[in-house]
Structures are given as structure tokens and as C-alpha cells.
Scaffold this active site. Structure first.
Site, PDB file in Angstrom:
ATOM      1  N   HIS A  60     -13.411  31.672 -14.798  1.00 14.72           N
ATOM      2  CA  HIS A  60     -12.733  31.033 -13.850  1.00 14.72           C
ATOM      3  C   HIS A  60     -12.109  29.366 -15.120  1.00 14.72           C
ATOM      4  CE1 HIS A  60     -14.688  26.447 -12.545  1.00 14.72           C
ATOM      5  NE2 HIS A  60     -13.951  26.704 -12.216  1.00 14.72           N
ATOM      6  N   ASN A  93     -19.496  23.686 -12.591  1.00 16.13           N
ATOM      7  CA  ASN A  93     -20.032  23.038 -11.202  1.00 16.13           C
ATOM      8  C   ASN A  93     -21.229  22.731 -11.090  1.00 16.13           C
ATOM      9  OD1 ASN A  93     -17.328  22.390 -10.094  1.00 16.13           O
ATOM     10  ND2 ASN A  93     -16.826  24.436  -9.946  1.00 16.13           N
TER      11      ASN A  93
END
Length: 296
Positions: free
Chosen positions: A139, A189
Site C-alpha cells: 500500500h 485507513n
């Protein structure tokens, strides 16, 4: 590891291709659209020009890096030599699963398959392949050439060897890899999206206006960008998608997306990409203008 394939030529995909090419890797940039590929290569060139102007890259290095990127519209052609494939397609579960099913058939058996997903389960992605030990999350943060973090996500079956390879590779890109386990939203997140969602609720409930909320977070918490501006930058549709993954994955109402966010996305107000979200965006202008919908 020499040959890298990147699937998707959007903001994240072209940034990932940029960084790998700049650090000496041969990159296959894959997209179904020739127009998108041409736009991506132009963006990479422009971003490298910015690096040249700042002295962090020479003109010769820029030319060499661009020469290492080859565009492809056929997945089979773009991955046939790959040592590592990084999928950077839209944050959509069914799309990603379909891509990984194809990659498992088309890529060399030794290739590592990575996803740039910001929230979708690596374990679930790996399960549609016959090589789950070789599937991992990488990511990257936006903008990729600037941001140092790579969140490296281990699926339930990801091997120690593959994890170490990706950690070392990330360091070779001058990034700082952080290893995390595979749970909804990972770390970045799982923490960021509830904050953004709460900022939207704060606006929705009339506690304060757009600029006031962002100013409090910038000046009071030393954030470089307020949460509403950041949501626009990420894309309100992406924020909504991640919140849905968190809500469904944990079954906890604290992750439920704010109704205002849902309505904005359904109406097509997705932030920077659509020209309007919590702020209005004009081409070539860096002035931060609150959307008339939220002006007092």
C-alpha cells in the site's frame, strides 16, 4: 528482481511505475486504455521534470527512467517476464479478484503478486490464486514519488520469505516499509477513515463549517492538510468504499459512513477528481475555495 509490472495507469499506478523506473527497474505499465497510458506517461514525465527543477534528479536520469517504462494494453504481454506484479486498479473487490485470477494463470510461477489496495483483504485476494504464499499487499501513499511509507500487508498465508523480499525491495525504492497484518483497513485507513468520517459528521451536524473544521485540525493537531480537504484529495468515492469495508468487516456502527458522504458520492461530487467536493477546484488554481453548498 528486475522486471516489475504495474496494473493500472491512474494516479497510484503511474506513481508506482515512476518510482520503480527511477530506481533502475524495468517497468511494464498495463492499462486497457491507450489514452490512459499516454496520459500516465505524460504525468510521469511532468513529475520527473519537477524533480529535475529541484535538483533531485538529472535530465539524463529522467530520460533513462522514462526509457525503462513500456506501456501495454494486453495483460498477458505485460506480465510474461514479471518478477513482481503490483496491481493498482480501482478499489473494487470483484475487479481485483478477477485480475488476480488472471494473473495466477498468466504470470510466471515464481512471480510475487502484490496489491496496492488500501482496505481490501489480502487473504481474500490470495484465496483466488494457487499461490497464496506469494500474494502480499504493497500500500503506497499518494503522491507515490513523495511519500515515504509503504504499508506491507501480510495475508494469512503470505510467506516469511516473500514478506522479507518486499520489505527489502521497498527500502531499495528509498521508502520506509511497515509490516502489518491483514485486517479491515490495515493500520493507515483503520485510523484515518474514521477521523475523516467524524469530520464529515461534524459538518453534517452543523458544529462548524468546512474551513473551520480543517483549520482546527491543521493548527491544533499539526496536520498538513485538514480532513475534509484530504478526503477531497483521496476521492470521496474511495473514502466511502473504504468505510464500507470497515463497517462490513467489523460489524461496528462506529464505521458507518456519514449520510452526507453517501449523498455527495451518489450525486457525483467526489472531490478533486470531479472538480468539487467540500471545496471547489479550478484547473491551474491552487486557491482553496469552499464549495458554495457549504458556504455560510
Amino acid at each position: 528482481m528486475k522486471f516489475i509490472s504495474v496494473i493500472g495507469s491512474g494516479t497510484m499506478g503511474n506513481g508506482i511505475a515512476h518510482v520503480f523506473a527511477q530506481h533502475g527497474y524495468q517497468v511494464s505499465l498495463i492499462d486497457i486504455s491507450t489514452i490512459h497510458l499516454e496520459k500516465a506517461l505524460a504525468t510521469i514525465s511532468k513529475n520527473m521534470d519537477r524533480q529535475v527543477s529541484k535538483g533531485s534528479l538529472t535530465e539524463a536520469d529522467k530520460d533513462a527512467a522514462l526509457a525503462r517504462i513500456t506501456p501495454f494494453t494486453e495483460l498477458s504481454d505485460g506480465v510474461k517476464q514479471a518478477d513482481l506484479i503490483v496491481e493498482a486498479a480501482t478499489e473494487n473487490m470483484s475487479l481485483k479478484l478477477d485480475i488476480f485470477r488472471q494473473l495466477d494463470q498468466l504470470a510466471p510461477s515464481s512471480a510475487i503478486l502484490a496489491s496496492n489496495t488500501s482496505s481490501i483483504s489480502i487473504t481474500k485476494i490470495a484465496a483466488v490464486t494457487k499461490r497464496p504464499t506469494q500474494v502480499i499487499g504493497m500500500h503506497f501513499m499518494n503522491p507515490v514519488p513523495v511519500m515515504k511509507l509503504v504499508e506491507v500487508i501480510r495475508g494469512y498465508a503470505t510467506s516469511d520469505e516473500v514478506t522479507e523480499i518486499i520489505m527489502d525491495l521497498s527500502r531499495n525504492l528509498s521508502k520506509e516499509p511497515v509490516e502489518v497484518n491483514d485486517y479491515p483497513g490495515f493500520v493507515a485507513n483503520r485510523i484515518l477513515m474514521p477521523m475523516i468520517n467524524e469530520a464529515i459528521y461534524t459538518l453534517f451536524e452543523g458544529v462548524a463549517g468546512v474551513s473551520e473544521i480543517d483549520t482546527v485540525m491543521k493548527l491544533g493537531m499539526a496536520h498538513p492538510m485538514g480532513p475534509l480537504q484530504l478526503a477531497d484529495f483521496i476521492g470521496l468515492d474511495v473514502c466511502l468504499s473504504i468505510l464500507k469495508v470497515l463497517h462490513e468487516g467489523f460489524g461496528n456502527p462506529k464505521y458507518a459512513p456519514c449520510p452526507l458522504l453517501v449523498n455527495m458520492v451518489e450525486a457525483g461530487f467526489k472531490g478533486v477528481k470531479s472538480g468539487e467536493g467540500f471545496y471547489q477546484y479550478s484547473p491551474g488554481s491552487k486557491e482553496l475555495v469552499v464549495s458554495p453548498r457549504f458556504s455560510k
